[in-house]
Design a protein around this motif. Structure first.
Motif, PDB file in Angstrom:
ATOM      1  N   ILE A  69       0.826  -1.208   0.000  1.00  0.00           N
ATOM      2  CA  ILE A  69       0.000   0.000   0.000  1.00  0.00           C
ATOM      3  C   ILE A  69       0.860   1.257   0.000  1.00  0.00           C
ATOM      4  O   ILE A  69       2.064   1.189   0.202  1.00  0.00           O
ATOM      5  N   CYS A  70       0.232   2.397  -0.213  1.00  0.00           N
ATOM      6  CA  CYS A  70       0.959   3.666  -0.258  1.00  0.00           C
ATOM      7  C   CYS A  70       1.072   4.254   1.153  1.00  0.00           C
ATOM      8  O   CYS A  70       0.361   3.833   2.070  1.00  0.00           O
ATOM      9  N   PRO A  71       1.957   5.219   1.349  1.00  0.00           N
ATOM     10  CA  PRO A  71       2.116   5.813   2.687  1.00  0.00           C
ATOM     11  C   PRO A  71       0.820   6.434   3.217  1.00  0.00           C
ATOM     12  O   PRO A  71       0.548   6.372   4.424  1.00  0.00           O
ATOM     13  N   GLU A  72       0.014   7.026   2.342  1.00  0.00           N
ATOM     14  CA  GLU A  72      -1.250   7.619   2.792  1.00  0.00           C
ATOM     15  C   GLU A  72      -2.149   6.536   3.411  1.00  0.00           C
ATOM     16  O   GLU A  72      -2.772   6.745   4.462  1.00  0.00           O
ATOM     17  N   GLY A  73      -2.229   5.400   2.735  1.00  0.00           N
ATOM     18  CA  GLY A  73      -3.017   4.290   3.265  1.00  0.00           C
ATOM     19  C   GLY A  73      -2.452   3.800   4.591  1.00  0.00           C
ATOM     20  O   GLY A  73      -3.191   3.518   5.543  1.00  0.00           O
ATOM     21  N   ALA A  74      -1.123   3.721   4.656  1.00  0.00           N
ATOM     22  CA  ALA A  74      -0.481   3.272   5.891  1.00  0.00           C
ATOM     23  C   ALA A  74      -0.794   4.238   7.033  1.00  0.00           C
ATOM     24  O   ALA A  74      -0.992   3.823   8.183  1.00  0.00           O
ATOM     25  N   ALA A  75      -0.854   5.537   6.729  1.00  0.00           N
ATOM     26  CA  ALA A  75      -1.195   6.539   7.748  1.00  0.00           C
ATOM     27  C   ALA A  75      -2.579   6.248   8.333  1.00  0.00           C
ATOM     28  O   ALA A  75      -2.794   6.327   9.548  1.00  0.00           O
ATOM     29  N   ALA A  76      -3.507   5.868   7.466  1.00  0.00           N
ATOM     30  CA  ALA A  76      -4.867   5.598   7.926  1.00  0.00           C
ATOM     31  C   ALA A  76      -4.926   4.323   8.780  1.00  0.00           C
ATOM     32  O   ALA A  76      -5.635   4.264   9.788  1.00  0.00           O
ATOM     33  N   PHE A  77      -4.157   3.308   8.397  1.00  0.00           N
ATOM     34  CA  PHE A  77      -4.098   2.102   9.230  1.00  0.00           C
ATOM     35  C   PHE A  77      -3.498   2.422  10.597  1.00  0.00           C
ATOM     36  O   PHE A  77      -3.972   1.953  11.627  1.00  0.00           O
ATOM     37  N   LEU A  78      -2.439   3.235  10.573  1.00  0.00           N
ATOM     38  CA  LEU A  78      -1.786   3.614  11.823  1.00  0.00           C
ATOM     39  C   LEU A  78      -2.768   4.356  12.740  1.00  0.00           C
ATOM     40  O   LEU A  78      -2.800   4.127  13.956  1.00  0.00           O
ATOM     41  N   ALA A  79      -3.591   5.194  12.142  1.00  0.00           N
ATOM     42  CA  ALA A  79      -4.598   5.918  12.929  1.00  0.00           C
ATOM     43  C   ALA A  79      -5.591   4.933  13.553  1.00  0.00           C
ATOM     44  O   ALA A  79      -6.004   5.099  14.710  1.00  0.00           O
ATOM     45  N   ALA A  80      -5.950   3.898  12.800  1.00  0.00           N
ATOM     46  CA  ALA A  80      -6.865   2.877  13.346  1.00  0.00           C
ATOM     47  C   ALA A  80      -6.230   2.221  14.567  1.00  0.00           C
ATOM     48  O   ALA A  80      -6.869   2.041  15.608  1.00  0.00           O
ATOM     49  N   ARG A  81      -4.940   1.887  14.428  1.00  0.00           N
ATOM     50  CA  ARG A  81      -4.225   1.266  15.550  1.00  0.00           C
ATOM     51  C   ARG A  81      -4.267   2.170  16.783  1.00  0.00           C
ATOM     52  O   ARG A  81      -4.569   1.722  17.898  1.00  0.00           O
ATOM     53  N   LYS A  82      -4.003   3.453  16.588  1.00  0.00           N
ATOM     54  CA  LYS A  82      -3.960   4.398  17.715  1.00  0.00           C
ATOM     55  C   LYS A  82      -5.346   4.582  18.344  1.00  0.00           C
ATOM     56  O   LYS A  82      -5.490   4.659  19.558  1.00  0.00           O
ATOM     57  N   LEU A  83      -6.362   4.668  17.482  1.00  0.00           N
ATOM     58  CA  LEU A  83      -7.721   4.906  18.000  1.00  0.00           C
ATOM     59  C   LEU A  83      -8.262   3.682  18.721  1.00  0.00           C
ATOM     60  O   LEU A  83      -9.085   3.786  19.624  1.00  0.00           O
ATOM     61  N   ARG A  84      -7.797   2.500  18.323  1.00  0.00           N
ATOM     62  CA  ARG A  84      -8.201   1.299  19.061  1.00  0.00           C
ATOM     63  C   ARG A  84      -7.523   1.285  20.432  1.00  0.00           C
ATOM     64  O   ARG A  84      -8.149   0.948  21.437  1.00  0.00           O
ATOM     65  N   LYS A  85      -6.250   1.687  20.421  1.00  0.00           N
ATOM     66  CA  LYS A  85      -5.469   1.659  21.667  1.00  0.00           C
ATOM     67  C   LYS A  85      -6.100   2.550  22.740  1.00  0.00           C
ATOM     68  O   LYS A  85      -6.134   2.182  23.909  1.00  0.00           O
ATOM     69  N   ILE A  86      -6.628   3.704  22.328  1.00  0.00           N
ATOM     70  CA  ILE A  86      -7.234   4.590  23.336  1.00  0.00           C
ATOM     71  C   ILE A  86      -8.728   4.292  23.514  1.00  0.00           C
ATOM     72  O   ILE A  86      -9.429   4.991  24.234  1.00  0.00           O
ATOM     73  N   GLY A  87      -9.206   3.229  22.832  1.00  0.00           N
ATOM     74  CA  GLY A  87     -10.587   2.809  23.062  1.00  0.00           C
ATOM     75  C   GLY A  87     -11.632   3.560  22.244  1.00  0.00           C
ATOM     76  O   GLY A  87     -12.834   3.304  22.375  1.00  0.00           O
ATOM     77  N   TRP A  88     -11.199   4.478  21.416  1.00  0.00           N
ATOM     78  CA  TRP A  88     -12.161   5.226  20.580  1.00  0.00           C
ATOM     79  C   TRP A  88     -12.826   4.273  19.589  1.00  0.00           C
ATOM     80  O   TRP A  88     -14.015   4.388  19.317  1.00  0.00           O
ATOM     81  N   ILE A  89     -12.020   3.344  19.053  1.00  0.00           N
ATOM     82  CA  ILE A  89     -12.593   2.242  18.267  1.00  0.00           C
ATOM     83  C   ILE A  89     -12.782   1.071  19.218  1.00  0.00           C
ATOM     84  O   ILE A  89     -11.866   0.711  19.964  1.00  0.00           O
TER      85      ILE A  89
END
Lengths: 409, 409
Positions: free
Chosen positions: A348-368
């Protein structure tokens, strides 16, 4: 039945309306125009299971697109990209239902093909002969190639720092390509002047009303691929943010049509890079518009947009869906990109990777939440960003053999 | 209903049969093994219109694929590539019904994704932990990425002259990549030795029986996209020729199933480059097998295969369908590629351009008739071949503007 159920254009800020049968740019008030459809009539005339026998491209939703006559369609087979289950990555992130909408599997290798297909088709329908576009690269490539197919002359203006491969791609298409020593907003000013000087159609982001309609089909497809269920969260790498605005518009239309339930909207997440995060800053400050981000920079070239014309629409989609905006670091983006290639085989491209990384972070803080259905949009193929650095590889002669291998897992 | 209707493997030359539940390579006689299905039973159990509600990927044909359990599927969303009408090019060539099956719109950007998806999924099902592959590049990229997703270790051996981008792609996937100072047959010898030395599954072309099944789905899709009508001519750029063999196998199976008419087969055309044309030479001499082509070279890197293990199957498909084989010049390939980009906006690869060029030539001599339905397979995206040569572009400063433009058409 009509091919398109479009009725008129309306301003996204004031109450003016416009006729879609002639070339329109911004509203007199300076704001983007949006396309309206007769959704009530369509809800009566058509049911979504009638889609099953249609072609697997975005034109399957032609009633909800602005092109009025099928012979004006300029198509390279865009749309109906896969929605892929990311099991290993999801388990790594503790998100049980993680999906990637992979827009890298598209003509020209990015989601920009959608906007270009519908934008250029509509330009052809309106009799446009020449257009001008400022771009960070991928949109320029897409609009160049579709313009070639349509027989429309394209003038493309791009920051000189855009990836070399995309420069070559645009030049190959036969467009008039200019580089600018600056960022996309500098290219935009040059484009606006060229549009006036040479009577070109200015197809800058949101200065023409139709690319958003092409990108909207990402939302239709996500809903159709989930059998008309609404996901919980959609994460989008936001530069100009049109993709996010468009998917939001898609779900609003689907609700009005009754093709999805009317109570639930996905929560939209705009993901930006820390080196260019005007929308994140505005959201954190509770503002309705963003400010120009000076000296912007990020490896995720496609989201290096210091001030987006549609920022207020992105923010509106976030506020109205209880979404959020998040900025991530370049080095972490590259790490996540590598992780995804090695774990899921998806380049995938870096932009896509940025969005996956955001998912990881938002899960970690419980937002997801753990069991939420989470869709990440990968906006393009990683290949386009490869710098082809010389990697140090073992070289064998024809009569040699491999002496040893690392232990198998 | 069974997920797969596979029954057994059989030798493509002698009468031996093999069990598909353990790892198999070549037949004892040294020939490739082919997969057989219980087509009579499937014809009774299943009708093609039941496909409509299935996912838009190649797994929609799972009854005709060798993977027996859906949990072994390793998918990046491969298959169901568009079949695009090429109106401008067709009119240029005087072929009224010219289509491109665009395999560039695929994970990893080439048709190799199909073989890799099915090959790796089946390897996973058989418990394979490590595999080795000689490749001209694109197959190596595809097998590397799918192996990463499957958790299988891949050892890839590639001529040092393979495009830089593909080298980087394979290396990114985390495979063990070796370059060889030679051509693919040299890589093949090193792979065979490594397979023996390190107990790796040798997935050289046709040395494992399953990639052909993945590629076969191109034929199923063409038939389904033409509403189960058989096209007149299919042109294929032939290196190893597995794609051609596979599409031929697909139409044979479809005939036996009764999903297409039983009287007509498409005429298959194998297209090669003049610098590497062993199959064309064999066909011209009326032979059943090809000879090794010394000092082979062509810009169409993917078809630089001096001696294909499956040459006799390619020739058989040509003879049995009244097809033909044709070699084209590198410089003409590049000219046709440029023509197609500018006319149809399709950034295809040189191999695909070679096949279009062959269509042009065969129409000119009347071998293709004006109203025949002609399918050209574009095997990958042109991007992967771009050398990123520095093109001479005008550079503007932010405060400059465009002074003049060539006259609009």
């Amino acid at each position: 039945m009509m091919f398109s159920y479009m009725t008129h254009l309306s301003c996204s800020k004031c109450s003016r309306t416009y006729n879609p049968d002639t070339v329109q740019q911004l509203c007199e008030c300076g704001s983007p125009l949006l396309v309206n459809y007769d959704l009530k009539k369509l809800a009566k005339d058509f049911k979504p299971n009638e889609l099953l026998i249609r072609n697997h491209d975005l034109w399957r939703y032609h009633e909800l697109l602005p092109v009025q006559s099928p012979e004006n369609i300029v198509s390279l087979g865009e749309g109906m990209t896969p929605l892929i289950t990311m099991k290993k990555l999801g388990s790594d992130m503790d998100i049980a239902h993680l999906y990637m909408k992979d827009e890298g599997i598209a003509p020209t290798g990015t989601f920009k093909a959608r906007g270009a297909a519908v934008g250029v088709s509509k330009a052809k329908e309106l009799g446009v002969k020449g257009l001008v576009m400022p771009t960070n690269g991928n949109a320029g490539a897409a609009w160049s190639l579709y313009s070639s197919k349509a027989g429309i002359q394209a003038v493309i203006i791009m920051p000189g720092s855009a990836p070399a491969m995309i420069r070559s791609e645009v030049a190959s298409a036969g467009s008039h390509l200019y580089l600018v020593n600056g960022v996309i907003s500098d290219a935009g000013k040059i484009a606006a002047k060229a549009a006036a000087d040479f009577h070109l159609y200015d197809v800058s982001t949101l200065k023409e009303p139709y690319r958003i309609e092409g990108k909207k089909t990402m939302g239709f497809e996500i809903a159709e691929q989930l059998h008309w269920e609404t996901p919980d969260v959609i994460l989008y790498p936001a530069g100009g943010g049109v993709g996010l605005i468009a998917i939001y518009k898609a779900f609003k239309e689907l609700q009005e049509l009754g093709w999805v339930g009317s109570k639930k909207m996905p929560r939209f997440v705009a993901v930006q890079a820390e080196g260019c995060a005007p929308i994140v800053k505005a959201w954190k400050e509770g503002k309705r518009e963003s400010e120009f981000w000076p000296d912007s920079r990020t490896v995720a070239f496609g989201i290096n947009v210091p001030k987006a014309l549609g920022d207020f629409l992105v923010l509106q989609a976030i506020y109205e869906t209880n979404g959020c905006a998040l900025a991530v670091k370049d080095e972490d983006i590259l790490k996540e990109q590598k992780n995804i290639i090695r774990k899921e085989g998806a380049f995938i491209c870096p932009e896509g990777a940025a969005a996956f990384l955001a998912a990881r972070k938002l899960r970690k803080i419980g937002w997801i939440k753990e069991n939420e259905r989470v869709i990440v949009i990968n906006t393009g193929i990683g290949l386009k960003y490869m710098d082809n650095e010389e990697i140090n590889l073992p070289v064998l002669q024809p009569d040699e053999s491999i002496d040893s291998l690392p232990v198998l897992p």
